[in-house]
Design a protein around this motif. Sequence first.
Motif, PDB file in Angstrom:
ATOM      1  N   ASP A   1       0.817  -1.054  -0.053  1.00  0.00           N
ATOM      2  CA  ASP A   1      -0.081  -0.043   0.161  1.00  0.00           C
ATOM      3  C   ASP A   1       0.837   1.205  -0.015  1.00  0.00           C
ATOM      4  O   ASP A   1       1.716   1.534   0.868  1.00  0.00           O
ATOM      5  CB  ASP A   1      -0.833  -0.136   1.349  1.00  0.00           C
ATOM      6  N   ASP A   2       0.667   2.014  -0.975  1.00  0.00           N
ATOM      7  CA  ASP A   2       1.511   3.129  -1.282  1.00  0.00           C
ATOM      8  C   ASP A   2       1.038   4.558  -0.610  1.00  0.00           C
ATOM      9  O   ASP A   2       0.065   5.083  -1.604  1.00  0.00           O
ATOM     10  CB  ASP A   2       2.171   3.281  -2.614  1.00  0.00           C
ATOM     11  N   TYR A   3       0.993   4.949   0.749  1.00  0.00           N
ATOM     12  CA  TYR A   3       0.655   6.019   1.167  1.00  0.00           C
ATOM     13  C   TYR A   3       1.274   7.151   0.950  1.00  0.00           C
ATOM     14  O   TYR A   3       2.521   7.130   1.101  1.00  0.00           O
ATOM     15  CB  TYR A   3       0.023   5.809   2.317  1.00  0.00           C
ATOM     16  N   PRO A   4       0.907   8.367   0.916  1.00  0.00           N
ATOM     17  CA  PRO A   4       1.487   9.486   0.920  1.00  0.00           C
ATOM     18  C   PRO A   4       2.327   9.894   2.055  1.00  0.00           C
ATOM     19  O   PRO A   4       1.913   9.451   3.042  1.00  0.00           O
ATOM     20  CB  PRO A   4       0.452  10.715   0.440  1.00  0.00           C
ATOM     21  N   GLU A   5       3.281  10.476   2.115  1.00  0.00           N
ATOM     22  CA  GLU A   5       4.105  11.102   3.185  1.00  0.00           C
ATOM     23  C   GLU A   5       3.120  11.701   4.154  1.00  0.00           C
ATOM     24  O   GLU A   5       2.111  12.572   3.904  1.00  0.00           O
ATOM     25  CB  GLU A   5       5.387  11.693   3.153  1.00  0.00           C
TER      26      GLU A   5
ATOM     27  N   ALA B   1       3.104   9.061   6.237  1.00  0.00           N
ATOM     28  CA  ALA B   1       2.794   7.641   6.347  1.00  0.00           C
ATOM     29  C   ALA B   1       3.724   6.681   5.398  1.00  0.00           C
ATOM     30  O   ALA B   1       4.055   5.801   6.164  1.00  0.00           O
ATOM     31  CB  ALA B   1       1.219   7.303   5.919  1.00  0.00           C
TER      32      ALA B   1
ATOM     33  N   PRO C   1       4.911   3.976   2.374  1.00  0.00           N
ATOM     34  CA  PRO C   1       4.521   2.615   2.241  1.00  0.00           C
ATOM     35  C   PRO C   1       4.130   1.856   3.377  1.00  0.00           C
ATOM     36  O   PRO C   1       4.961   1.793   4.567  1.00  0.00           O
ATOM     37  CB  PRO C   1       5.627   2.130   1.127  1.00  0.00           C
ATOM     38  N   GLU C   2       3.364   0.656   3.206  1.00  0.00           N
ATOM     39  CA  GLU C   2       2.997  -0.065   4.011  1.00  0.00           C
ATOM     40  C   GLU C   2       2.895  -1.532   3.345  1.00  0.00           C
ATOM     41  O   GLU C   2       2.259  -1.699   2.304  1.00  0.00           O
ATOM     42  CB  GLU C   2       1.439  -0.130   4.630  1.00  0.00           C
TER      43      GLU C   2
ATOM     44  N   ARG D   1       5.191  -0.933   8.334  1.00  0.00           N
ATOM     45  CA  ARG D   1       5.508   0.303   7.436  1.00  0.00           C
ATOM     46  C   ARG D   1       6.908   0.646   7.338  1.00  0.00           C
ATOM     47  O   ARG D   1       7.581  -0.194   7.975  1.00  0.00           O
ATOM     48  CB  ARG D   1       4.840   1.539   8.381  1.00  0.00           C
TER      49      ARG D   1
ATOM     50  N   LYS E   1      -8.014  -8.126   4.538  1.00  0.00           N
ATOM     51  CA  LYS E   1      -8.522  -6.856   3.763  1.00  0.00           C
ATOM     52  C   LYS E   1      -9.984  -6.660   3.959  1.00  0.00           C
ATOM     53  O   LYS E   1     -10.558  -5.619   4.143  1.00  0.00           O
ATOM     54  CB  LYS E   1      -8.015  -6.892   2.214  1.00  0.00           C
TER      55      LYS E   1
END
Length: 136
Positions: free
Chosen positions: A60-64, A66, A68-69, A106, A135
């Motif tokens: 899961d590529d979340y924005p900073e 946060a 990646p997870e 993370r 999920k």
Amino acid sequence: MLRRALLVLCMALGSVAACNRDVPVPAASDPDGKDLVQGAVVAATESSGGIRLYKIVHVDDYPEPAGPEYHMIAYNPKVPTFQDAANLWKHKRSEVTVAIDHIFVRLVSFGKRDHRVLFVEPVTDEERAPYLKAKR
């Protein structure tokens, strides 16, 4: 002819694995985590000692801030070195068992651990199933 003779010799000695060459191991990991991708087989140091193998089944590529997870499978056994981990995955895969079928971490946590991406390979439906179940 020579290759066949070597294989026969290895079989006669009772240990084909002992005749396999060491698998190349990267000297370091990417400090930005760019090598931590879906399908990556990662060897990482454990706080309790030893090196454990993991396979990333989804990212899961979340924005900073946060970032990646990673959804991973953790494997047993732990081994003493990155080289042992690479050889275990490549030459003795039947000895690798699932310790935890789905964990997520993370980059800010995992990136601090000494780790190496050893291989990148497709993720099977069987490997992906625990992640998909979690999920839901």
